[in-house]
Design an enzyme around this catalytic site. Structure first.
Site, mmCIF file in Angstrom:
data_model
loop_
_atom_site.group_PDB
_atom_site.id
_atom_site.type_symbol
_atom_site.label_atom_id
_atom_site.label_comp_id
_atom_site.label_asym_id
_atom_site.label_seq_id
_atom_site.Cartn_x
_atom_site.Cartn_y
_atom_site.Cartn_z
ATOM 1 N N GLY A 237 0.824 -1.201 0.000
ATOM 2 C CA GLY A 237 0.000 0.000 0.000
ATOM 3 C C GLY A 237 0.854 1.245 0.000
ATOM 4 C CB SER A 238 -0.050 4.731 0.677
ATOM 5 O OG SER A 238 -0.494 4.732 2.029
ATOM 6 C CD GLU A 257 4.946 -3.251 -3.740
ATOM 7 O OE1 GLU A 257 5.240 -2.029 -3.895
ATOM 8 O OE2 GLU A 257 3.959 -3.771 -4.249
ATOM 9 C CG LEU A 258 5.868 0.759 1.663
ATOM 10 C CD1 LEU A 258 6.627 1.637 2.638
ATOM 11 C CD2 LEU A 258 4.518 0.356 2.230
ATOM 12 C CB CYS A 291 3.643 0.382 -6.777
ATOM 13 S SG CYS A 291 3.741 -1.412 -6.931
ATOM 14 C CD GLU A 385 2.559 5.535 -5.638
ATOM 15 O OE1 GLU A 385 2.643 4.388 -6.104
ATOM 16 O OE2 GLU A 385 2.411 5.764 -4.421
#
Length: 490
Positions: A237-238, A257-258, A291, A385
């Protein structure tokens, strides 16, 4: 339950799975499809008692799951892969309804779910240990030491909305492969898809003790993260939510996992037509909500105009519209607010001197594929992003300078590079501050059995079944004093 979920008329009730029982009673949250503009699913929400029950049940189930032999786990995962193929269209339809994801993208995601479960099955059969060379040092002479990888116990999987089926398959598949009891916290935007994937694993023969599914907001996730019974947490996520997960978790094993704002470099020796086609296709897949979606394309100045023209032509040819239409390339974003944010960022870049070559407008949650030419380096469309249907195209002059521009980001997940120059390839691989580099492809390419993850604010840990099984297991050592398979003379 799988047939009940997939066979239901919209709106689908997305039940919770708690302590071995599917539950459809209690407070519910409605999910309005961003394209169809109506309620498409209702999720049964978890409360504090449900969280406590889930954690206690998982803790009690951990021993039962650890007793399941790797061969048995592998067979379940292989059947799950087969079921993912069988139910591909039905789950892809749920993705289109809940998220506005085009059917072609949803079907592709289910193909990856099948691959992911199959790879998890193969990696399950490889779980083992080591015979350690203890007799290589004087104090170890006369002894033997071995290790094996044991299940961590209780795993928590917190999944995102953008690829809710495949990323759940990664987390749940690897955790099951490792022999854990898993609690899944589903994204509020895709409750029915999440329930379908969990039901799929159970339909394949996983014990009820293997998994629980809870729906809810950040409060539910925070309570699960803080539970002392949880041994390992995998979150996608963020950056901001990832930091909150880490704070709530405390001293637990984390795989985060950003975000990312992936760059792709197009050198002067590149095949411009190919690069433009690939960047157009992978910059707007899932409306750019990935992402590693192509966000920044840096093109050598001598080929910049040629690339911009070719890229614009490819983007203009993308079909935008109903995600349930098999021909649609770009559906809607996750909600109106997300589409409005990206449109606002594009308008601000234009106010600061950039050119909006295509798009920049929205209808509801559907943002027309947007191309922004030569925005300032500090513009939001470059520095932050985007996570939307927008690609920024910028010229560069010097290769070292463009590497520095790519590295100027707070993120470092994956990059792309189009060139035939092996020297540049090696230099970029060495110098770029990213977890992965794709050569003669864009940043948006992933093989589910290859390590994937980032550096800097893009997180830590690697997501592939083999890497994740390591994260979901612990090394246990056996020391045999006075018993040696090695020579015993010191």
């Amino acid at each position: 339950m799988l047939n009940a979920i997939l066979g239901s008329e919209s709106p689908v009730v997305a039940p919770a799975l708690l302590a071995g029982e599917w539950r459809a009673d209690g407070a519910q949250a409605e999910r309005v499809g961003p394209y169809v503009r109506r309620v498409v699913s209702r999720a049964v929400l978890a409360d504090d008692q449900a969280v406590r029950t889930a954690v206690q049940y998982a803790h009690q189930s951990a021993r039962r799951m650890a007793a399941l032999a790797p061969a048995a786990r592998a067979e379940v995962l292989e059947r799950a892969a087969e079921l993912a193929v069988r139910h591909r269209d039905a789950i892809a339809r749920l993705l289109a309804l809940e998220l506005g994801k085009p059917l072609k993208d949803g079907r592709g995601e289910l193909d990856r779910v099948a691959d992911t479960f199959a790879v998890c099955a193969a990696e399950t059969r490889r779980i083992g240990g080591e015979l350690l060379p203890v007799a290589g040092w004087a104090r170890g002479v006369g002894n033997t030491a071995l290790t094996y990888r044991a299940p961590a116990g209780v795993a928590l999987a917190i999944t995102p909305f953008n690829a809710p089926a495949n990323l759940l398959a990664h987390k749940l598949g690897a955790s099951f492969a490792a022999g854990n009891a898993t609690i899944v916290k589903a994204p509020p935007q895709a409750p029915a898809v999440s329930a379908a994937v969990v039901a799929l694993l159970l339909e394949a023969g996983a014990p009820m003790e293997a998994v629980q599914l809870l729906h809810g907001g950040g409060d539910v996730g925070a309570a699960l993260c803080a539970a002392p019974e949880v041994a390992v947490i995998s979150f996608t996520g963020s950056v901001e939510t990832g930091a909150a997960v880490a704070r709530a978790a405390g001293a637990k094993r984390l795989v985060l996992e950003l975000g990312g704002n992936a760059a792709t470099i197009v050198c002067e020796d590149a095949d411009i037509a190919q690069a433009a086609a690939v960047c157009a296709r992978t910059g707007y897949t899932n409306s750019g909500q990935s992402c590693i979606s192509v966000q920044r394309v840096y093109v050598q100045r001598v080929r910049y105009a040629e690339f911009a023209a070719a890229f614009g032509k490819e983007v203009a040819a993308l079909k935008v519209g109903d995600p349930l239409d098999p021909e649609t390339d770009v559906g809607s974003m996750v909600d109106d607010a997300a589409a409005e944010r990206v449109a606002t960022w594009a308008a601000q870049a234009a106010a600061d001197g950039a050119t909006i070559a295509l798009g920049g407008t929205r209808t509801g949650a559907t943002l027309s594929p947007t191309v922004v030419l030569d925005p300032p380096a500090g513009a939001d469309v470059v520095a932050r992003e985007v996570f939307g249907a927008l690609v920024a195209v910028l010229p560069y002059d010097d290769f070292d300078e463009v590497l520095a521009a790519c590295n100027g980001s707070r993120y470092g997940l994956q990059a792309g590079l189009f060139t035939r120059d092996i020297g540049r390839i090696v230099t970029a691989w060495r110098e770029l501050e990213v977890g992965g580099l794709v050569v003669n492809g864009s940043s948006n390419f992933r093989l589910d059995h290859v390590p994937f993850g980032g550096v800097k604010d893009s997180g830590f840990g690697r997501e592939s079944p083999a890497c994740m099984i390591e994260d979901y297991t612990v090394v246990k050592t056996l020391l045999l004093r006075g018993l040696s398979i090695w020579g015993t003379q010191a």
